[in-house]
Scaffold this motif. Structure first.
Motif, PDB file in Angstrom:
ATOM      1  N   ASP A 152      -1.091  12.915   9.518  1.00  0.00           N
ATOM      2  CA  ASP A 152      -0.128  11.830   9.298  1.00  0.00           C
ATOM      3  C   ASP A 152       0.785  11.676  10.515  1.00  0.00           C
ATOM      4  N   ARG A 153       1.231  12.805  11.041  1.00  0.00           N
ATOM      5  CA  ARG A 153       2.135  12.760  12.190  1.00  0.00           C
ATOM      6  C   ARG A 153       1.452  12.122  13.400  1.00  0.00           C
ATOM      7  N   ARG A 154       0.206  12.491  13.632  1.00  0.00           N
ATOM      8  CA  ARG A 154      -0.517  11.905  14.765  1.00  0.00           C
ATOM      9  C   ARG A 154      -0.584  10.390  14.635  1.00  0.00           C
ATOM     10  N   LYS A 155      -0.891   9.919  13.441  1.00  0.00           N
ATOM     11  CA  LYS A 155      -1.031   8.477  13.240  1.00  0.00           C
ATOM     12  C   LYS A 155       0.321   7.776  13.315  1.00  0.00           C
ATOM     13  N   ALA A 156       1.348   8.393  12.744  1.00  0.00           N
ATOM     14  CA  ALA A 156       2.689   7.791  12.810  1.00  0.00           C
ATOM     15  C   ALA A 156       3.155   7.686  14.258  1.00  0.00           C
ATOM     16  N   GLU A 157       2.898   8.721  15.038  1.00  0.00           N
ATOM     17  CA  GLU A 157       3.279   8.696  16.456  1.00  0.00           C
ATOM     18  C   GLU A 157       2.517   7.618  17.223  1.00  0.00           C
ATOM     19  N   ASN A 158       1.254   7.416  16.874  1.00  0.00           N
ATOM     20  CA  ASN A 158       0.467   6.359  17.522  1.00  0.00           C
ATOM     21  C   ASN A 158       1.045   4.978  17.213  1.00  0.00           C
ATOM     22  N   LEU A 159       1.399   4.751  15.953  1.00  0.00           N
ATOM     23  CA  LEU A 159       1.981   3.467  15.567  1.00  0.00           C
ATOM     24  C   LEU A 159       3.334   3.261  16.232  1.00  0.00           C
TER      25      LEU A 159
ATOM     26  N   GLY B 239       0.828  -1.208   0.000  1.00  0.00           N
ATOM     27  CA  GLY B 239       0.000   0.000   0.000  1.00  0.00           C
ATOM     28  C   GLY B 239       0.851   1.241   0.000  1.00  0.00           C
ATOM     29  N   ASP B 240       0.208   2.384   0.225  1.00  0.00           N
ATOM     30  CA  ASP B 240       0.938   3.645   0.314  1.00  0.00           C
ATOM     31  C   ASP B 240       1.897   3.600   1.504  1.00  0.00           C
ATOM     32  N   ILE B 241       3.058   4.226   1.317  1.00  0.00           N
ATOM     33  CA  ILE B 241       4.026   4.293   2.417  1.00  0.00           C
ATOM     34  C   ILE B 241       3.731   5.561   3.203  1.00  0.00           C
ATOM     35  N   ASP B 242       2.622   5.532   3.879  1.00  0.00           N
ATOM     36  CA  ASP B 242       2.211   6.604   4.777  1.00  0.00           C
ATOM     37  C   ASP B 242       1.475   5.960   5.947  1.00  0.00           C
ATOM     38  N   PRO B 243       1.211   6.696   7.018  1.00  0.00           N
ATOM     39  CA  PRO B 243       0.560   6.062   8.167  1.00  0.00           C
ATOM     40  C   PRO B 243      -0.755   5.383   7.832  1.00  0.00           C
ATOM     41  N   ASP B 244      -1.554   5.970   6.938  1.00  0.00           N
ATOM     42  CA  ASP B 244      -2.815   5.329   6.566  1.00  0.00           C
ATOM     43  C   ASP B 244      -2.580   3.955   5.945  1.00  0.00           C
ATOM     44  N   GLY B 245      -1.541   3.854   5.114  1.00  0.00           N
ATOM     45  CA  GLY B 245      -1.231   2.569   4.491  1.00  0.00           C
ATOM     46  C   GLY B 245      -0.937   1.499   5.529  1.00  0.00           C
ATOM     47  N   PHE B 246      -0.246   1.869   6.597  1.00  0.00           N
ATOM     48  CA  PHE B 246       0.074   0.903   7.653  1.00  0.00           C
ATOM     49  C   PHE B 246      -1.131   0.649   8.554  1.00  0.00           C
ATOM     50  N   TYR B 247      -2.003   1.632   8.696  1.00  0.00           N
ATOM     51  CA  TYR B 247      -3.257   1.404   9.425  1.00  0.00           C
ATOM     52  C   TYR B 247      -4.087   0.324   8.717  1.00  0.00           C
TER      53      TYR B 247
ATOM     54  N   ASP C  38      10.905   1.318  12.402  1.00  0.00           N
ATOM     55  CA  ASP C  38      11.960   1.856  11.541  1.00  0.00           C
ATOM     56  C   ASP C  38      11.398   2.854  10.538  1.00  0.00           C
ATOM     57  N   VAL C  39      10.358   2.441   9.800  1.00  0.00           N
ATOM     58  CA  VAL C  39       9.824   3.311   8.761  1.00  0.00           C
ATOM     59  C   VAL C  39       9.060   4.487   9.379  1.00  0.00           C
ATOM     60  N   MET C  40       8.384   4.291  10.528  1.00  0.00           N
ATOM     61  CA  MET C  40       7.684   5.409  11.175  1.00  0.00           C
ATOM     62  C   MET C  40       8.681   6.453  11.676  1.00  0.00           C
ATOM     63  N   SER C  41       9.776   5.998  12.250  1.00  0.00           N
ATOM     64  CA  SER C  41      10.795   6.933  12.739  1.00  0.00           C
ATOM     65  C   SER C  41      11.380   7.738  11.581  1.00  0.00           C
ATOM     66  N   TYR C  42      11.630   7.071  10.463  1.00  0.00           N
ATOM     67  CA  TYR C  42      12.193   7.760   9.298  1.00  0.00           C
ATOM     68  C   TYR C  42      11.186   8.777   8.751  1.00  0.00           C
ATOM     69  N   MET C  43       9.923   8.374   8.658  1.00  0.00           N
ATOM     70  CA  MET C  43       8.885   9.292   8.169  1.00  0.00           C
ATOM     71  C   MET C  43       8.832  10.556   9.019  1.00  0.00           C
ATOM     72  N   LEU C  44       8.817  10.361  10.341  1.00  0.00           N
ATOM     73  CA  LEU C  44       8.714  11.507  11.241  1.00  0.00           C
ATOM     74  C   LEU C  44       9.979  12.370  11.199  1.00  0.00           C
ATOM     75  N   GLU C  45      11.118  11.725  11.086  1.00  0.00           N
ATOM     76  CA  GLU C  45      12.382  12.468  11.037  1.00  0.00           C
ATOM     77  C   GLU C  45      12.469  13.318   9.778  1.00  0.00           C
ATOM     78  N   LYS C  46      12.120  12.718   8.639  1.00  0.00           N
ATOM     79  CA  LYS C  46      12.246  13.411   7.358  1.00  0.00           C
ATOM     80  C   LYS C  46      10.977  14.173   6.978  1.00  0.00           C
ATOM     81  N   GLY C  47       9.846  13.835   7.635  1.00  0.00           N
ATOM     82  CA  GLY C  47       8.578  14.494   7.304  1.00  0.00           C
ATOM     83  C   GLY C  47       8.092  14.147   5.921  1.00  0.00           C
ATOM     84  N   LYS C  48       8.278  12.873   5.517  1.00  0.00           N
ATOM     85  CA  LYS C  48       7.956  12.476   4.146  1.00  0.00           C
ATOM     86  C   LYS C  48       7.079  11.232   4.104  1.00  0.00           C
ATOM     87  N   LYS C  49       6.295  11.139   3.038  1.00  0.00           N
ATOM     88  CA  LYS C  49       5.482   9.951   2.769  1.00  0.00           C
ATOM     89  C   LYS C  49       5.468   9.730   1.255  1.00  0.00           C
TER      90      LYS C  49
END
Length: 414
Positions: free
Chosen positions: A373-380, A328-336, A388-399
């Motif tokens: 996105d940030r709220r969901k990434a932080e929840n995960l 799926g998409d490499i964003d928090p929704d995709g992992f949800y 690993d991927v959530m930390s990178y997303m939050l660090e770089k601010g990218k999806k």
């Protein structure tokens, strides 16, 4: 009794005050008076900049009401200070305003809600709460024609047993194809979620503070009752044999993708997959682009209702020992969505092309994370999921959306 709009506003304001009182309910032990300042209906009455002709007209209109025995005027320094209702004239107020008294309207509403008792536990909970509010002289959540429309929509939805499109629902209940979407969709979905038992659909992962999230939860909830914005299909690609209860066997191979409606899949007796792995795909564009050897692809469309989860469990039961993956998409929704699949089916799904390396590889196509996105990434991340991927997303601010991955990985494979 041809009173103008300003005079009627005065009577409305006094009558509203009376109907909210303990005197109206028969609970008051002292005599109450009901009065309003003239500014209640004529805000500029005491202003130094008020039009004197308007003031004279207003005062003349108030004297007419007093002469007819509807109000008493209290003056001070030559100006009107208070407009007081005549407690013996409430019946005349109702007649002038062509308005029914609040108690009779409340009784009508109680009878409306009582008609829907016994239809379902959900409606029972909602209707009993509204009846209780009315009996305590409180306003119900919805009243009048709006309440009746909402109750009819809930009744239809809860009793629905076949696939139906949202505009068809709107026509069937409201006799208007667009009225459901414009006025009632969010209200009805909010009611169903509040008074129903749907949390297993959302698993605590959705966040209704965002408009997009709210829309998605509504879609999930309606799909649970076989109500869709468009026809619901499940798409397949790979080596498999489909056996239906009415007899036919359908075979597929990677060069011949196939889709079946949700209704048709209700008659699926067995599905035997000839590939080693099964991959569910979030978006149709990526499903169409992908060509993977020894993998059977399924497109289910976003979050999956209980019927689709049951279908996945049926497929897993027919095909023990298969590897299960999700792309799926490499964003928090995709992992949800992956989490929703895992918890809803009990299958240990693993992600593919949804890791940090893929984000880095296609960095030039990434988009910035939004606050939701940030709220969901932080929840995960707090739950210890995909750290690993959530930390990178939050660090770089990218999806990253999956369509660029599928296009780049399988160019020319349509």
């Amino acid at each position: 009794m041809g009173y103008n709009s300003v005079q009627k506003q005065v009577l409305e304001a006094l009558l509203d005050q009376y109907e909210r009182s303990k005197t109206y309910q028969g609970e008051n032990k002292v005599i109450q008076s009901f009065q309003i300042p003239p500014e209640k209906v004529f805000p500029d009455y005491a202003s130094d900049y008020a039009d004197m002709d308007q003031i004279r007209d207003f005062e003349a209109w108030m004297r007419e009401l007093e002469q007819d025995g509807l109000i008493t005027i209290k003056y001070g320094s030559g100006e009107i200070r208070k407009l007081t209702a005549d407690p013996e004239s409430w019946d005349l107020y109702y007649e002038v305003l062509q308005r029914r008294d609040k108690l009779s309207l409340q009784q009508d509403q109680i009878m409306l809600y009582q008609r829907y008792l016994g239809m379902s536990p959900l409606l029972d909970r909602f209707c009993r709460e509204q009846i209780g509010r009315l009996q305590q002289n409180k306003n119900p959540l919805y009243g009048g024609k709006e309440a009746e429309a909402i109750l009819e929509l809930c009744k239809f939805i809860l009793q629905n047993q076949q696939d139906i499109l949202e505009r068809e629902l709107s026509m069937a209940v409201l006799k208007d194809s667009k009225r459901w979407e414009k006025k009632y969709r969010s209200k009805v979905c909010g009611l169903l979620r509040k008074y129903g038992d749907y949390e297993s659909l959302f698993l605590g992962l959705t966040d209704d503070r965002d408009k997009e999230d709210k829309r998605e939860t509504e879609r999930i909830l309606l799909a649970e009752h076989q109500i869709y914005p468009n026809p619901s299909y499940v798409y397949f690609k790979g080596n498999a044999e489909f056996y239906f209860s009415n007899g036919p066997c359908v075979r597929t191979d990677p060069s011949m993708p196939m889709a079946f409606s949700s209704d048709a899949l209700k008659g699926l007796k067995a599905l035997y997959i000839g590939d080693e792995a099964v991959i569910t795909v979030e978006n149709l564009t990526s499903f169409n682009r992908m060509q993977m050897e020894r993998a059977f692809l399924i497109f289910l469309s976003g979050y999956h209702n209980l019927a689709k989860q049951a279908f996945i469990k049926q497929v897993a039961g027919d095909n023990p020992g298969k590897q299960w993956h999700h792309f799926g998409d490499i964003d928090p929704d995709g992992f949800y969505i992956v989490e929703n699949l895992i918890r809803g089916t009990g299958i240990d799904f693993h992600t593919v092309y949804m890791d940090t390396d893929t984000l880095k590889k296609y960095d030039e196509y990434t988009k910035p994370l939004e606050e939701r996105d940030r709220r969901k990434a932080e929840n995960l991340l707090a739950a210890g999921r995909y750290t690993d991927v959530m930390s990178y997303m939050l660090e770089k601010g990218k999806k990253l959306e999956q369509e660029i991955v599928s296009w780049m990985e399988w160019k020319g494979a349509l």
